[in-house]
Design an enzyme around this catalytic site. Sequence first.
Site, PDB file in Angstrom:
ATOM      1  N   ARG A  57       0.692  -1.317  -0.038  1.00 29.09           N
ATOM      2  CA  ARG A  57      -0.040  -0.364   0.061  1.00 29.09           C
ATOM      3  C   ARG A  57       0.840   1.197  -0.134  1.00 29.09           C
ATOM      4  NH1 ARG A  57      -2.817  -4.137   1.811  1.00 29.09           N
ATOM      5  NH2 ARG A  57      -0.855  -4.382   2.883  1.00 29.09           N
ATOM      6  N   THR A  58       1.857   1.422   0.938  1.00 29.80           N
ATOM      7  CA  THR A  58       2.658   2.563   0.948  1.00 29.80           C
ATOM      8  C   THR A  58       3.234   2.820  -0.406  1.00 29.80           C
ATOM      9  OG1 THR A  58       2.815   2.095   3.242  1.00 29.80           O
ATOM     10  CG2 THR A  58       4.345   3.946   2.256  1.00 29.80           C
ATOM     11  N   LYS A  85      25.795  -6.449  -4.094  1.00 28.55           N
ATOM     12  CA  LYS A  85      27.129  -6.611  -4.039  1.00 28.55           C
ATOM     13  C   LYS A  85      27.868  -5.974  -2.847  1.00 28.55           C
ATOM     14  CE  LYS A  85      26.940  -5.450  -8.777  1.00 28.55           C
ATOM     15  NZ  LYS A  85      27.467  -4.314  -9.923  1.00 28.55           N
ATOM     16  N   ARG A 107      11.544   3.484   2.894  1.00 34.86           N
ATOM     17  CA  ARG A 107      11.445   2.648   3.867  1.00 34.86           C
ATOM     18  C   ARG A 107      12.455   2.022   4.183  1.00 34.86           C
ATOM     19  NH1 ARG A 107       6.172  -1.327   3.995  1.00 34.86           N
ATOM     20  NH2 ARG A 107       5.248   0.725   4.903  1.00 34.86           N
ATOM     21  N   HIS A 135       5.557   5.516  11.250  1.00 36.42           N
ATOM     22  CA  HIS A 135       5.145   5.440   9.867  1.00 36.42           C
ATOM     23  C   HIS A 135       4.124   6.567   9.685  1.00 36.42           C
ATOM     24  CE1 HIS A 135       3.696   3.854   6.154  1.00 36.42           C
ATOM     25  NE2 HIS A 135       3.404   2.858   6.421  1.00 36.42           N
TER      26      HIS A 135
HETATM   27  N1  ASP Z   1       1.639  -1.826   6.636  1.00 31.61           N
HETATM   28  C1  ASP Z   1       1.894  -1.549   7.843  1.00 31.61           C
HETATM   29  C2  ASP Z   1       3.150  -1.118   8.201  1.00 31.61           C
HETATM   30  O1  ASP Z   1       3.984  -0.853   7.190  1.00 31.61           O
HETATM   31  C3  ASP Z   1       1.457  -2.270   9.120  1.00 31.61           C
HETATM   32  C4  ASP Z   1       1.912  -3.609   9.116  1.00 31.61           C
HETATM   33  O2  ASP Z   1       2.846  -4.173   8.368  1.00 31.61           O
HETATM   34  O3  ASP Z   1       1.593  -4.439   9.727  1.00 31.61           O
HETATM   35  O4  ASP Z   1       3.685  -0.892   9.138  1.00 31.61           O
END
Ligand code: ASP
Length: 307
Positions: A57-58, A85, A107, A135
Amino acid sequence: MSLKGKDIISALQFTREEVEYLFRLAEKLRKEIDEKGILDYAKGKIMVTAFFEPSTRTKLSFQFAMKRLGGEVIDFEVTTSSLAKGETDIDTLRIIDGYNPDVIVLRQKKPHFPEQIAPMIKAPIINGGDGWNEHPTQALLDVYTIWREFGYVDGLTIGIMGDLKYGRTPSSLSYLLSKFKDITIYYIAPQPLQIRDEVVEKIEGKVTYYKVEKLEEVIDKLDVLYVTRLQKERLPDPSMYEKLKGIYKVDLQVLAKAKKIPVIMHPLPRTWELDVSVDNLRQARYFEQAQNGMYIRAALLKEVLGV
Ligand code: ASP
C-alpha cells in the site's frame, strides 16, 4: 503553512493546522482526480520510491499519488540493485540523491534511519516506515479516515489493538491523535505486546490513555477500533510468534457482544487477527482507509514539492 522542501520524519512534527489543511487538500484533490484522472501540479517533478523493506500500500499509493499529480515516478529496485554486491543503504541513497530527484520516499528496517540520513540528502525525505519506530504517512491516512467518518476528531475514543510494541503504526497514530483535543486511547494488548513507554511519554498530558488486555473490557466505550497484526518479522525470537499467534482476534462473535459496534480500521496487511466475516459490516473501513492513503499522500506530496 509550508511543508515545502521539508523532510517528513515523524507524525509528531505536524501541527494540527497542517494536518487539517492536508485533510481539506486531500478532499479537493479527490474531486479533481475523480473528474480529470491525471492533474498537472507535479509536471516535471520526479519522485523516487526507495523501499528496503516489503510494501504494498505505501509504495503503490505514493506512486499512484505522484502519477495522479502529473509527476514522474522512479522505483529503486532493491532486489536487482548493487545492494546484492554489498553496497550500503547510505551510499545507495547518496547515489539516488545525486540524480536530483524532487522527493524520496524511503522505507527502511532500521528505526530512526530516516532522520539520520536526511541531513546528508538534498531531496526531501518522506519516511515510509522505519522498522518498529514510525509510519507518519500511515497516521495521516488513519486520522484522515476517522475525520471523514465522523466529520471531526476531537473528543473521540480510539481503541488501538494488537501488536503495539513491535508495530510502527500505533506509535505514529498516537502521536497524530495527540494533536487533537479530548482524545482517549485504549491500548488493547496482551502484556508482552503493550505499547512502548517511549510512545506514551511523548503523548503524556495531551491524551487520556489506558492500557487494557481484553477488547471485551472496553468495546462499548470505543468510537473506533484500530486492529493491528502481530509483527512476525520483528519479534526478537521466532518462538514468540507461535506462543502469541491467535491470542487476540476480532470476529463477528466478539463484536456481537458490543452494545454498539465501533468503526473498524486496520492498516493492513491482516493475518488472523481480523476475520474476513467482519468485512461486510458497515463499520468495516479498512479498504476505504487504504484508498484514502492515495489522496492524503497526494496532498502531502503537493505540499512538500511546493507545487
Ligand atoms: N503496513 C503497515 C506497516 O507497514 C502495517 C503492518 O505491516 O502491519 O507498518
